[in-house]
Design an enzyme around this catalytic site. Structure first.
Site, mmCIF file in Angstrom:
data_model
loop_
_atom_site.group_PDB
_atom_site.id
_atom_site.type_symbol
_atom_site.label_atom_id
_atom_site.label_comp_id
_atom_site.label_asym_id
_atom_site.label_seq_id
_atom_site.Cartn_x
_atom_site.Cartn_y
_atom_site.Cartn_z
ATOM 1 N N PHE A 194 0.820 -1.206 0.000
ATOM 2 C CA PHE A 194 0.000 0.000 0.000
ATOM 3 C C PHE A 194 0.858 1.262 0.000
ATOM 4 C CE2 PHE A 194 -2.757 -3.284 1.513
ATOM 5 C CZ PHE A 194 -3.983 -2.973 0.969
ATOM 6 N N CYS A 195 0.225 2.371 -0.301
ATOM 7 C CA CYS A 195 0.862 3.678 -0.317
ATOM 8 C C CYS A 195 1.602 3.917 0.998
ATOM 9 C CB CYS A 195 -0.197 4.753 -0.507
ATOM 10 S SG CYS A 195 0.424 6.432 -0.345
ATOM 11 N N PRO A 196 2.822 4.437 1.019
ATOM 12 C CA PRO A 196 3.615 4.805 -0.155
ATOM 13 C C PRO A 196 4.624 3.729 -0.577
ATOM 14 C CG PRO A 196 4.614 5.767 1.775
ATOM 15 C CD PRO A 196 3.467 4.902 2.259
#
Lengths: 76, 129
Positions: free
Chosen positions: A13-15
């Site tokens: 997932f981000c980042p």
């Protein structure tokens, strides 16, 4: 001669995908292309923002079967 | 002059540590100079004997632990390695906990006092978690 490398950041997932791309860019040569694979749509939108901000080049973005492909060229 | 971002972390919650780590890492790799100040309950997760330990505040912390969100320690370390970030422990919190620099994770910088932090933060955008 410039090369093309794939960074498989699917499932994170981000980042995460952005940080993996940046680690890849650090090792790449100018002119090399890096293709990031991401299952996180937020990252697919955020990576081009980062690329434009720091002055590399987005070659293209596409999506197939829930996987985003963002191709970036190192320009400096 | 490059942009400067200061991040103060005083919470030991997974959600706040994660958000602070995301801000620090993305800021640092986007050309900003980033200074992170760890104090109060924000310091124990950076002590070797309790590294990465954080309480979930709620649903998001549980989900992040369950799925593959990059762990906050990894993001802080990447901020230092890949960008222009420094992560400093608060000297007061270290004194209270009775720990020295060797008890802390290796990517942390020198202990910082508030006076020094305030002069570093002068004119910078500052975020608190």
């Amino acid at each position: 001669m410039s090369e093309k490398r794939t960074i498989d950041a699917r499932g994170t997932f981000c980042p995460g995908p952005l940080m993996e791309l940046i680690a890849g860019i650090k090792q790449a040569e100018i002119g090399d292309e890096l293709e990031v694979l991401s299952t996180d749509e937020g990252s697919a939108n955020d990576i081009p923002e980062w690329v434009n901000k720091v002055g590399h080049e987005v070659v293209g973005t596409s999506e197939a079967a829930g996987v985003w492909h963002v191709v970036v060229r190192k320009t400096k | 002059m490059s942009e400067k971002i200061c991040v103060i972390v005083t919470s030991g919650s997974r959600e706040k540590l994660q958000m602070a780590a995301m801000l620090a890492s993305v800021g640092a790799v986007s050309g900003a100079e980033v200074l992170v100040f760890l104090s109060m309950n924000g310091l124990p997760p950076f002590v070797r004997s309790s590294a990465g330990a954080a309480e979930n505040e709620g649903e998001l912390g549980r989900l992040m632990a369950e799925k593959k969100a990059p762990p906050f320690l990894q993001l802080f370390e990447q901020a230092v390695e890949l960008g222009d970030a420094k992560v400093h422990p608060c000297s007061m919190a270290m004194d209270v906990m009775g720990i020295g620099k060797d008890d802390l994770l290796g990517f942390l910088g020198e202990p910082l006092g508030l006076t020094k932090f305030l002069s570093e933060a002068d004119g910078a955008q500052t975020w608190t978690f």
